[in-house]
Design an enzyme around this catalytic site. Sequence first.
Site, PDB file in Angstrom:
ATOM      1  N   ASN A   9       0.729  -1.233   0.008  1.00 61.79           N
ATOM      2  CA  ASN A   9       0.016   0.124  -0.078  1.00 61.79           C
ATOM      3  C   ASN A   9       0.683   1.282  -0.025  1.00 61.79           C
ATOM      4  O   ASN A   9       1.430   1.610   0.992  1.00 61.79           O
ATOM      5  CB  ASN A   9      -0.863   0.008   1.259  1.00 61.79           C
ATOM      6  CG  ASN A   9      -1.804   1.212   1.391  1.00 61.79           C
ATOM      7  OD1 ASN A   9      -1.839   2.022   0.360  1.00 61.79           O
ATOM      8  ND2 ASN A   9      -2.538   1.601   2.520  1.00 61.79           N
ATOM      9  N   TRP A  10       1.079   1.808  -1.320  1.00 61.67           N
ATOM     10  CA  TRP A  10       1.842   2.986  -1.305  1.00 61.67           C
ATOM     11  C   TRP A  10       1.495   4.250  -0.847  1.00 61.67           C
ATOM     12  O   TRP A  10       2.084   5.139  -0.708  1.00 61.67           O
ATOM     13  CB  TRP A  10       2.208   3.232  -2.829  1.00 61.67           C
ATOM     14  CG  TRP A  10       3.064   1.944  -3.341  1.00 61.67           C
ATOM     15  CD1 TRP A  10       3.485   0.932  -2.781  1.00 61.67           C
ATOM     16  CD2 TRP A  10       3.581   2.074  -4.685  1.00 61.67           C
ATOM     17  NE1 TRP A  10       4.299   0.032  -3.525  1.00 61.67           N
ATOM     18  CE2 TRP A  10       4.301   0.775  -4.862  1.00 61.67           C
ATOM     19  CE3 TRP A  10       3.482   2.941  -5.999  1.00 61.67           C
ATOM     20  CZ2 TRP A  10       4.959   0.508  -5.930  1.00 61.67           C
ATOM     21  CZ3 TRP A  10       4.032   2.492  -6.970  1.00 61.67           C
ATOM     22  CH2 TRP A  10       4.653   1.234  -7.035  1.00 61.67           C
ATOM     23  N   LYS A  11       0.086   4.416  -0.288  1.00 61.12           N
ATOM     24  CA  LYS A  11      -0.496   5.244   0.351  1.00 61.12           C
ATOM     25  C   LYS A  11      -0.298   6.655  -0.506  1.00 61.12           C
ATOM     26  O   LYS A  11      -0.054   6.562  -1.754  1.00 61.12           O
ATOM     27  CB  LYS A  11       0.011   5.615   1.836  1.00 61.12           C
ATOM     28  CG  LYS A  11      -0.332   4.231   2.695  1.00 61.12           C
ATOM     29  CD  LYS A  11      -0.111   4.393   4.114  1.00 61.12           C
ATOM     30  CE  LYS A  11      -0.204   3.067   4.769  1.00 61.12           C
ATOM     31  NZ  LYS A  11      -0.236   2.994   6.085  1.00 61.12           N
ATOM     32  N   HIS A  94      -9.465   1.096   4.799  1.00 61.45           N
ATOM     33  CA  HIS A  94      -8.140   1.074   5.494  1.00 61.45           C
ATOM     34  C   HIS A  94      -8.873   2.322   6.771  1.00 61.45           C
ATOM     35  O   HIS A  94      -9.344   3.127   6.614  1.00 61.45           O
ATOM     36  CB  HIS A  94      -7.062   1.801   4.490  1.00 61.45           C
ATOM     37  CG  HIS A  94      -5.752   1.723   4.998  1.00 61.45           C
ATOM     38  ND1 HIS A  94      -5.428   2.711   6.246  1.00 61.45           N
ATOM     39  CD2 HIS A  94      -5.008   1.102   5.056  1.00 61.45           C
ATOM     40  CE1 HIS A  94      -4.173   2.512   6.601  1.00 61.45           C
ATOM     41  NE2 HIS A  94      -3.881   1.475   5.705  1.00 61.45           N
ATOM     42  N   GLU A  96      -7.019   4.541   7.632  1.00 59.39           N
ATOM     43  CA  GLU A  96      -6.809   6.135   7.464  1.00 59.39           C
ATOM     44  C   GLU A  96      -7.969   6.491   6.785  1.00 59.39           C
ATOM     45  O   GLU A  96      -8.213   7.793   6.860  1.00 59.39           O
ATOM     46  CB  GLU A  96      -5.411   6.131   6.635  1.00 59.39           C
ATOM     47  CG  GLU A  96      -4.154   5.950   7.612  1.00 59.39           C
ATOM     48  CD  GLU A  96      -2.981   5.481   6.701  1.00 59.39           C
ATOM     49  OE1 GLU A  96      -2.824   5.516   5.483  1.00 59.39           O
ATOM     50  OE2 GLU A  96      -2.026   4.879   7.346  1.00 59.39           O
ATOM     51  N   GLU A 164      -5.118  -4.798  10.450  1.00 56.36           N
ATOM     52  CA  GLU A 164      -4.189  -3.578  10.753  1.00 56.36           C
ATOM     53  C   GLU A 164      -4.462  -2.953  11.997  1.00 56.36           C
ATOM     54  O   GLU A 164      -5.401  -2.000  12.059  1.00 56.36           O
ATOM     55  CB  GLU A 164      -4.226  -2.811   9.510  1.00 56.36           C
ATOM     56  CG  GLU A 164      -3.899  -3.177   8.166  1.00 56.36           C
ATOM     57  CD  GLU A 164      -3.277  -2.403   7.092  1.00 56.36           C
ATOM     58  OE1 GLU A 164      -2.117  -2.716   6.669  1.00 56.36           O
ATOM     59  OE2 GLU A 164      -3.939  -1.241   7.081  1.00 56.36           O
ATOM     60  N   GLY A 170       2.813   2.363  11.019  1.00 54.22           N
ATOM     61  CA  GLY A 170       3.659   3.531  10.559  1.00 54.22           C
ATOM     62  C   GLY A 170       4.258   4.153  12.037  1.00 54.22           C
ATOM     63  O   GLY A 170       5.030   4.854  12.021  1.00 54.22           O
ATOM     64  N   SER A 209       3.649  -1.940  10.270  1.00 50.67           N
ATOM     65  CA  SER A 209       5.102  -1.873  10.490  1.00 50.67           C
ATOM     66  C   SER A 209       5.763  -3.209  10.227  1.00 50.67           C
ATOM     67  O   SER A 209       6.832  -3.832  11.094  1.00 50.67           O
ATOM     68  CB  SER A 209       5.569  -1.593  11.990  1.00 50.67           C
ATOM     69  OG  SER A 209       4.947  -0.378  12.131  1.00 50.67           O
ATOM     70  N   GLY A 230       3.145  -0.887   4.144  1.00 55.95           N
ATOM     71  CA  GLY A 230       3.093   0.371   3.945  1.00 55.95           C
ATOM     72  C   GLY A 230       4.592   0.944   3.714  1.00 55.95           C
ATOM     73  O   GLY A 230       5.054   0.529   2.636  1.00 55.95           O
ATOM     74  N   GLY A 231       5.191   1.563   4.633  1.00 53.29           N
ATOM     75  CA  GLY A 231       6.325   2.045   4.643  1.00 53.29           C
ATOM     76  C   GLY A 231       7.544   1.131   3.567  1.00 53.29           C
ATOM     77  O   GLY A 231       8.208   1.573   2.857  1.00 53.29           O
TER      78      GLY A 231
HETATM   79  O1  LIG Z   1      -1.300   0.674   6.527  1.00 51.89           O
HETATM   80  C1  LIG Z   1      -0.534  -0.141   6.458  1.00 51.89           C
HETATM   81  C2  LIG Z   1      -0.745  -0.783   5.189  1.00 51.89           C
HETATM   82  O2  LIG Z   1      -1.797  -0.589   4.904  1.00 51.89           O
HETATM   83  C3  LIG Z   1       0.760  -0.410   7.028  1.00 51.89           C
HETATM   84  O3  LIG Z   1       1.452   0.511   7.187  1.00 51.89           O
HETATM   85  P1  LIG Z   1       3.088   0.588   7.561  1.00 51.89           P
HETATM   86  O4  LIG Z   1       3.830  -0.719   7.152  1.00 51.89           O
HETATM   87  O5  LIG Z   1       3.980   1.722   7.077  1.00 51.89           O
HETATM   88  O6  LIG Z   1       2.966   0.284   9.066  1.00 51.89           O
END
Ligand SMILES: O=C(CO)COP(=O)(O)O
Length: 247
Positions: A9-11, A94, A96, A164, A170, A209, A230-231
């Site tokens: 997920n590149w956000k 998600h 967010e 999640e 994050g 994470s 994510g990251g």
């Molecule tokens: O929200 C995430 C994937 O959708 C997880 O993000 P991180 O891996 O950056 O914690």
Amino acid sequence: MRQPLVAGNWKMHGSRESVGTLLGALLASDIADTVEVAVCPTYVHLAQALELCAGSAIGVGAQDCSHAEAGAYTGEVAATMLADLGCDWVILGHSERRAYHNESDSLISAKLAAAIEAGLKPVLCVGETREQREAGEAEAVVAAQLAGALDGHSKLDGLVIAYEPVWAIGTGLTATPEQAQDIHAFIRAELAGVTGVNADATRLLYGGSVKPGNAGELFAQADIDGALVGGAALVAEDFQAICNAAA
Ligand SMILES: O=C(CO)COP(=O)(O)O
């Protein structure tokens, strides 16, 4: 037997240049073919990602879609448009989007219906906040999110659930493999009671994470079938290592 799935997920990250560089590196890297891999860039980078990944084993997905099919919905993108573009996947619910865009379970349920109808494969995200976990409410929160999004659908084949925990996204704080496994087992048991879902065949991803250093122990758990990353998905060698840890 559930095939492992690792999705990035590149956000809200990327530029035409960085998308080209990251996908160039991933496409040139050695990722085991026993793991299914997908990347989810922003809407504006989807066409570029689809073009670069065409003919490869890397699937492409969006990070959201509209509940509506078409019409006066400024700023929205319909699931049918994503399917028409060639997308395979869509992330829904998600945390967010729930937190910053006030997405409710009923809206997420409507998005899920639109995604399924369009032929996209949904990755439905669920997970509790730190306060909810500390109050002992993690299972109840996840159960309510599942019921709110899934009840009333008849076609849920191929559905993927991503657990999640909000406190692990994050933050560098990962759920321990045991904490994650406990909730994954709970989710699978809940899914067994949902009409239209084959709980044993449903892939359950962990997200929060995930890094090359912790992926292996998470994937070793019985009910963890991959990750939503994510990251670390923005760093080609880290994402490759996580994919291979799932193989
Ligand atoms: O929200 C995430 C994937 O959708 C997880 O993000 P991180 O891996 O950056 O914690």
